[in-house]
Design a protein around this motif. Structure first.
Motif, PDB file in Angstrom:
ATOM      1  N   ASN A   1       0.842  -1.245   0.159  1.00  0.00           N
ATOM      2  CA  ASN A   1       0.250   0.013  -0.071  1.00  0.00           C
ATOM      3  C   ASN A   1       0.946   1.199   0.134  1.00  0.00           C
ATOM      4  OD1 ASN A   1      -1.619   1.943   0.459  1.00  0.00           O
ATOM      5  ND2 ASN A   1      -2.230   1.568   2.593  1.00  0.00           N
ATOM      6  N   ILE A   2       1.267   1.722  -1.207  1.00  0.00           N
ATOM      7  CA  ILE A   2       2.137   2.933  -1.251  1.00  0.00           C
ATOM      8  C   ILE A   2       1.728   4.035  -0.753  1.00  0.00           C
ATOM      9  CG2 ILE A   2       3.313   1.704  -3.143  1.00  0.00           C
ATOM     10  CD1 ILE A   2       1.718   4.028  -5.074  1.00  0.00           C
ATOM     11  N   HIS A   3       0.559   3.944  -0.206  1.00  0.00           N
ATOM     12  CA  HIS A   3      -0.024   5.495   0.215  1.00  0.00           C
ATOM     13  C   HIS A   3       0.547   5.653   1.915  1.00  0.00           C
ATOM     14  CE1 HIS A   3      -1.961   6.631  -3.016  1.00  0.00           C
ATOM     15  NE2 HIS A   3      -2.520   5.622  -3.067  1.00  0.00           N
ATOM     16  N   SER A   4       1.009   4.196   2.232  1.00  0.00           N
ATOM     17  CA  SER A   4       1.117   4.405   3.835  1.00  0.00           C
ATOM     18  C   SER A   4       2.645   4.661   4.102  1.00  0.00           C
ATOM     19  CB  SER A   4       0.959   2.799   4.461  1.00  0.00           C
ATOM     20  OG  SER A   4       1.376   2.474   5.796  1.00  0.00           O
ATOM     21  N   VAL A   5       2.616   5.595   5.141  1.00  0.00           N
ATOM     22  CA  VAL A   5       4.033   5.908   5.500  1.00  0.00           C
ATOM     23  C   VAL A   5       4.854   4.579   6.189  1.00  0.00           C
ATOM     24  CG1 VAL A   5       5.505   7.479   7.045  1.00  0.00           C
ATOM     25  CG2 VAL A   5       3.196   8.199   6.186  1.00  0.00           C
ATOM     26  N   MET A   6       3.960   3.745   6.655  1.00  0.00           N
ATOM     27  CA  MET A   6       4.517   2.622   7.427  1.00  0.00           C
ATOM     28  C   MET A   6       5.250   1.774   6.377  1.00  0.00           C
ATOM     29  SD  MET A   6       4.778   1.736  10.405  1.00  0.00           S
ATOM     30  CE  MET A   6       3.659   1.246  11.970  1.00  0.00           C
ATOM     31  N   PHE A   7       4.533   1.700   5.393  1.00  0.00           N
ATOM     32  CA  PHE A   7       4.933   0.995   4.119  1.00  0.00           C
ATOM     33  C   PHE A   7       6.457   1.449   3.880  1.00  0.00           C
ATOM     34  CE2 PHE A   7       5.385   0.147  -0.438  1.00  0.00           C
ATOM     35  CZ  PHE A   7       5.232  -1.208  -0.258  1.00  0.00           C
ATOM     36  N   GLU A   8       6.285   2.701   3.660  1.00  0.00           N
ATOM     37  CA  GLU A   8       7.573   3.315   3.261  1.00  0.00           C
ATOM     38  C   GLU A   8       8.825   2.972   4.089  1.00  0.00           C
ATOM     39  OE1 GLU A   8       7.896   7.626   3.496  1.00  0.00           O
ATOM     40  OE2 GLU A   8       9.979   7.464   3.017  1.00  0.00           O
TER      41      GLU A   8
ATOM     42  N   SER B   1      10.498   9.945   7.750  1.00  0.00           N
ATOM     43  CA  SER B   1       9.344   9.365   7.492  1.00  0.00           C
ATOM     44  C   SER B   1       8.795   9.077   9.031  1.00  0.00           C
ATOM     45  CB  SER B   1       9.085   8.115   6.976  1.00  0.00           C
ATOM     46  OG  SER B   1       9.316   8.697   5.550  1.00  0.00           O
TER      47      SER B   1
ATOM     48  N   SER C   1       6.646  11.634   9.612  1.00  0.00           N
ATOM     49  CA  SER C   1       5.580  11.597   9.026  1.00  0.00           C
ATOM     50  C   SER C   1       4.537  10.766   9.505  1.00  0.00           C
ATOM     51  CB  SER C   1       5.892  11.274   7.574  1.00  0.00           C
ATOM     52  OG  SER C   1       6.985  11.961   7.175  1.00  0.00           O
ATOM     53  N   LEU C   2       4.795   9.644  10.323  1.00  0.00           N
ATOM     54  CA  LEU C   2       3.987   8.841  10.676  1.00  0.00           C
ATOM     55  C   LEU C   2       2.839   9.715  11.593  1.00  0.00           C
ATOM     56  CD1 LEU C   2       5.769   5.832  12.382  1.00  0.00           C
ATOM     57  CD2 LEU C   2       4.420   5.854  10.706  1.00  0.00           C
TER      58      LEU C   2
END
Ligand code: SF4
Ligand code: SF4
Lengths: 223, 255, 401
Positions: C119-126, C180, C183-184
């Motif tokens: 889910n590329i919209h998730s900061v957690m993913f990044e 990030s 950003s979380l």
């Protein structure tokens, strides 16, 4: 609350560590009492005083051209403190014709004898009788020998002055630290005294191997 | 949006009977959690509650946002928006980071803390029932039609009409229409919403926007940073080389 | 080192063993009983000490990329001796963070899901991906040390070729995930206390991690000088004051930059009146700024103090404490008011965290002992010059092996 707790725990552990070290009779590297020699590394020119009218030879003697053309020669701050306080045992004799590289002073750190070499050619005009057998407290005041010499101390390949001299002496002190570390058979003991801040400057020489003093001469007192 | 469905809840009609609460437990197979439903709160086994504020009763449940914070933060996409507009959850994907709980502006998602295979728990607007043509459990159970189910645009229309036709009865605001970008649960009430325990200071901007503003800079930071660092690498290397060359030529001159 | 030496109990050995034993029990309970019974987390406080500690760990490991960039990209070779310790620190720091994350996950068995479910919209993913990539980078950066040890020459050549792109990638990944972590919290404007919430949160995190990461390296140099004695065969672990002074100066710049940004942020968003509201948050905010920014800036701006190891040590502790306070303030203090409960970590949370830290320190010791982590070009040269070091090596090995 949590933030305070974590911070307090962190600081508490550091504190306990300090206390543990104290109980063990050691000290933390950050708080070990400074050793006079190594201070030279840390502080600027305000500790090592380099008079601008002096020149320094690589054999750790200083030179000063007098108005009357005589050359005064003494031992520099490194030479007088490197392995403890130096005391002068012998000087070249009046009337002697010195060659560059010949023995000009013989001194001792504790029970170890070292030779200082003459930085120039010349004839000994007078010797300071007041320095023989004494410990050197102020290296620049106690000149040892006056020479009649034609050599110029301004030769930059042979002699240092000003900030060059300062940097060079600092560097010599840091070399000395490695040297001491590398030449003490009782490594553990030196390690501890260094961290204890024991009076290393006077004891260190007794810890060195016998042949190390020759290495010291080769490393630091040769021209 | 047009075909999406949702719930309109009219606080003035709610009598606090708790039928929705019971029905929700029934359709979701949830165990009983409290003897007195009015004293219960949202939990891993309670997806909706009826709350008592003096004479007034209201409900709490997932707002099924249009651009849900929980969906945008879930790194594995375990929470998704269904075609009906409901926000649904897939426990098999979830890794249990609980970012969705942290991110939800209404603090809705709950967690099965007591188990070793925990799931996120919240209302899913009875997505399966709706897809099968039935009403959500709570709407079906409501005897006073305080909760009604329907297409979103119709619901908005109804809500607006009610506010307009009886301005004295209603506080002039549809909660959930714009809060956090709006959602699929709309609430109208006789009193301001903060008095009913709703989070009132929400922006009309969807929550994910706040993150997007930072996230959209990532490609430029990555590319710009890469170029800058490469450039610095060559520049400083060149500088060092020049300095070295200079040194060696100087040295030669001296000799 | 004889086995007796290892078994000889010292104060810290005993303490470590106790901490690790307790930690292992807690870990067992955590995985067999679940999060609810072993932690004080609950629905209003989904994130606790573990996540807060992750922020701290990642922030303090930041030197891995700053030092690598300084030496390999900006070619300031003076700092070369710090590169390997910094990379090792970063690697171990990230290991602690990853372990804590896995412990914290409700479904740790699914930890690999982000690799395949995106889910590329998730900061957690990044963050997850940056962590994975950056850990790979750290492994690549540290690999030569390991390969050298086992005399496997062939891959080193290839590693050399890719080393610069790897360092650049490392810097970028670090930049991205360090910021990030800030950003979380961008998505919780209503929950996070406005003293900390700001759209500039990622930038704040980034700048503060630079200052704290470097301070950590300074702090660690003291730990190393304290822990690795000649007796154990370490030769280049002395404090290198000139290098550390240089690093302190960089810390000063980063701190000032961070402070100016804070001021700008407060003025720009009209948050100044918040500073006069008496509340726990305000006091903790003051404490954080005072310890983490103002005191170190004050100390570091005296040249004398930068060059004095005692003050340098205390300053580094201040900056580190500042980061600890800041990260926990953002992740716990700042959210306490909106969650309406006072969270305090449970025994298990604390003991697992402490266990991981102890294990990381232990791993550091072990790796430092067996691989050439501390090398200094300068002293290698001087060794060659005077040749005395060789004789000493022999002396050492006679006495201790
Ligand atoms: S109310 Fe919370 S849980 Fe429900 S959709 Fe919106 S963000 Fe998700
Ligand atoms: S807890 Fe599960 S559903 Fe919630 S954000 Fe994490 S992975 Fe997604």
């Amino acid at each position: 609350m949590v933030a305070i707790f974590v911070l307090a725990l962190f600081l508490f552990i550091l504190l306990v560590d300090l206390i543990v070290l104290r109980i063990q009779g050691k000290s933390h590297p950050a708080f070990e009492p400074a050793l006079s020699q190594y201070d030279y590394l840390v502080h600027d020119g305000n500790v090592i005083h380099i008079p601008s009218n002096l020149f320094f030879s690589k054999g750790h003697t200083w030179l000063k051209k007098n108005k009357n053309g005589l050359m005064e020669i003494g031992i520099d701050p490194f030479g007088s403190t490197a392995l403890g306080t130096l005391s002068i045992l012998k000087c070249a004799e009046v009337g002697e014709e010195l060659k560059r590289g010949g023995m000009i002073f013989e001194g001792s750190y504790g029970n170890k004898t070292v030779k200082f070499l003459s930085p120039v050619n010349g004839i000994v005009k007078s010797v300071n009788p007041g320095i023989i057998g004494k410990k050197i407290s102020n290296p620049y005041e106690s000149w040892g020998v006056q020479l009649v010499s034609n050599d110029s101390p301004e030769n930059r390949d042979l002699f240092f002055s000003g900030s060059d001299a300062l940097n060079w002496i600092k560097n010599e002190f840091s070399k000395l630290k490695y040297f001491i570390d590398d030449n003490s058979p009782i490594v553990e003991f030196v390690g501890e005294t260094m961290y204890d801040g024991g009076s290393l400057s006077n004891d260190v020489v007794s810890l060195l191997l016998d042949q190390s003093i020759n290495d010291f001469e080769k490393e630091f007192l040769s021209l | 949006m047009l075909n999406e469905t949702g719930i309109l809840f009219d606080v003035t009609l709610c009598e606090g009977c708790g039928a929705c609460y019971d029905m929700c437990k029934e359709v979701n197979n949830l165990p009983e959690t409290n003897d007195d439903y009015l004293k219960d709160h949202l939990s891993d086994n309670t997806f909706t509650v009826v709350e008592e504020y003096g004479e007034i009763y209201t409900r709490k449940l997932c707002m099924h946002c249009n651009e849900p914070a929980c969906v945008s933060v879930c790194l594995v996409g375990a929470i998704k928006k269904s075609s009906t507009g409901a926000v649904v959850y897939d426990a098999d994907k979830c890794i249990g980071c609980r970012y969705c709980m942290q991110a939800c502006p209404h603090s809705i998602p709950r967690y099965e803390w007591g188990t070793t295979k925990p799931r996120i728990r919240k209302c899913n607007l009875c997505d399966d029932r709706v897809k099968a043509g039935k009403l959500p459990g709570c709407v079906e159970a409501c005897p006073t039609e305080a909760a009604i189910f329907g297409k979103m645009d119709e619901l908005i229309e109804i809500a607006k009409n009610r506010l307009k036709s009886d301005p004295d009865k209603y506080y002039q605001h549809i909660y959930g229409l714009e809060e956090a970008g709006g959602g699929h649960v709309l609430i109208i009430s006789p009193v301001p919403f903060e008095q009913l325990g709703y989070v009132s200071k929400l922006t009309s901007e969807p929550m994910p926007e706040f993150t997007m503003r930072a996230m959209e800079k990532i490609p430029s930071v990555a590319i710009g940073g890469g170029l800058f660092l490469s450039a610095m690498f060559w520049l400083t290397k060149r500088k060092n080389e020049l300095a070295k060359e200079k040194k060696s030529t100087n040295g030669k001159e001296n000799i | 080192m004889k086995i007796n030496d290892i078994l000889k109990p010292t104060f810290w050995k005993v303490v470590s063993v106790i901490i690790v034993t307790m930690g292992l029990f807690s870990t067992y309970y955590r995985f067999s009983l679940g999060l609810g019974l072993t932690t004080n987390l609950h629905d209003s406080v989904p994130w606790g000490l573990w996540i807060g500690f992750d922020f701290i760990g990642v922030g303090l490991a930041a030197a891995g990329f700053t030092i690598a960039a300084t030496v390999h990209i900006f070619h300031i070779h003076k700092y070369e001796p710090l590169v390997r310790p910094a990379i090792l620190t970063a690697f171990l720091g990230y290991s602690v963070v990853v372990c804590l994350l896995v412990v914290d996950l409700g479904r740790p068995e699914n930890f690999w899901h982000p690799l395949v479910m995106w889910n590329i919209h998730s900061v957690m993913f990044e963050i997850t991906w940056c962590l994975i990539c950056y850990t790979t980078v750290l492994i690549l950066e540290f690999a030569p040390v390991v390969l050298e040890k086992f005399k496997i020459k062939a891959p080193i050549k290839y590693l050399k070729i890719i080393s610069i792109p790897v360092v650049i990638a490392g810097v970028i990944f670090s930049t991205l995930h360090q910021s990030s972590f800030g950003s979380l919290y961008l998505i919780v404007p209503g929950k996070l206390h406005p003293l900390w919430y700001s759209s500039l949160l990622p930038v704040h995190f980034y700048i503060s991690c630079i200052a704290a990461g470097l301070s950590m390296i300074i702090f660690e140099s003291f730990l190393i000088a304290r822990a690795f004695t000649k007796k154990d065969g370490f030769h280049h672990t002395e404090l290198k004051m000139d290098i550390l002074s240089g690093a302190s100066f960089a810390v000063l710049i980063a701190l000032i930059a961070g402070f100016l940004l804070k001021i700008y942020d407060f003025i720009d968003n009209g948050k100044l009146p918040l500073l006069t509201v008496p509340s726990t948050e305000t006091y903790l905010f003051y404490l954080e700024i005072l310890i983490g920014t103002l005191v170190p800036i004050f100390l570091l701006s005296y040249k004398k103090l930068i060059e004095d190891k005692k003050w340098m040590y205390l300053t580094s502790i201040c900056v580190i404490s500042g980061l600890v306070l800041n990260r926990l303030n953002v992740s716990i203090t700042g959210l306490a008011a909106s969650s309406g409960v006072n969270y305090f970590p449970s025994f298990d949370e604390i003991s697992i965290t402490m266990m991981l830290v102890v294990l990381a320190i232990f791993a550091f010791r072990l790796i430092a002992k067996n691989f050439a982590v501390f090398v200094s070009n300068e002293s290698e040269n001087s060794v060659n010059e005077n040749g005395t070091a060789k004789s000493k090596q022999i002396i050492l090995s006679e006495r201790y092996e």
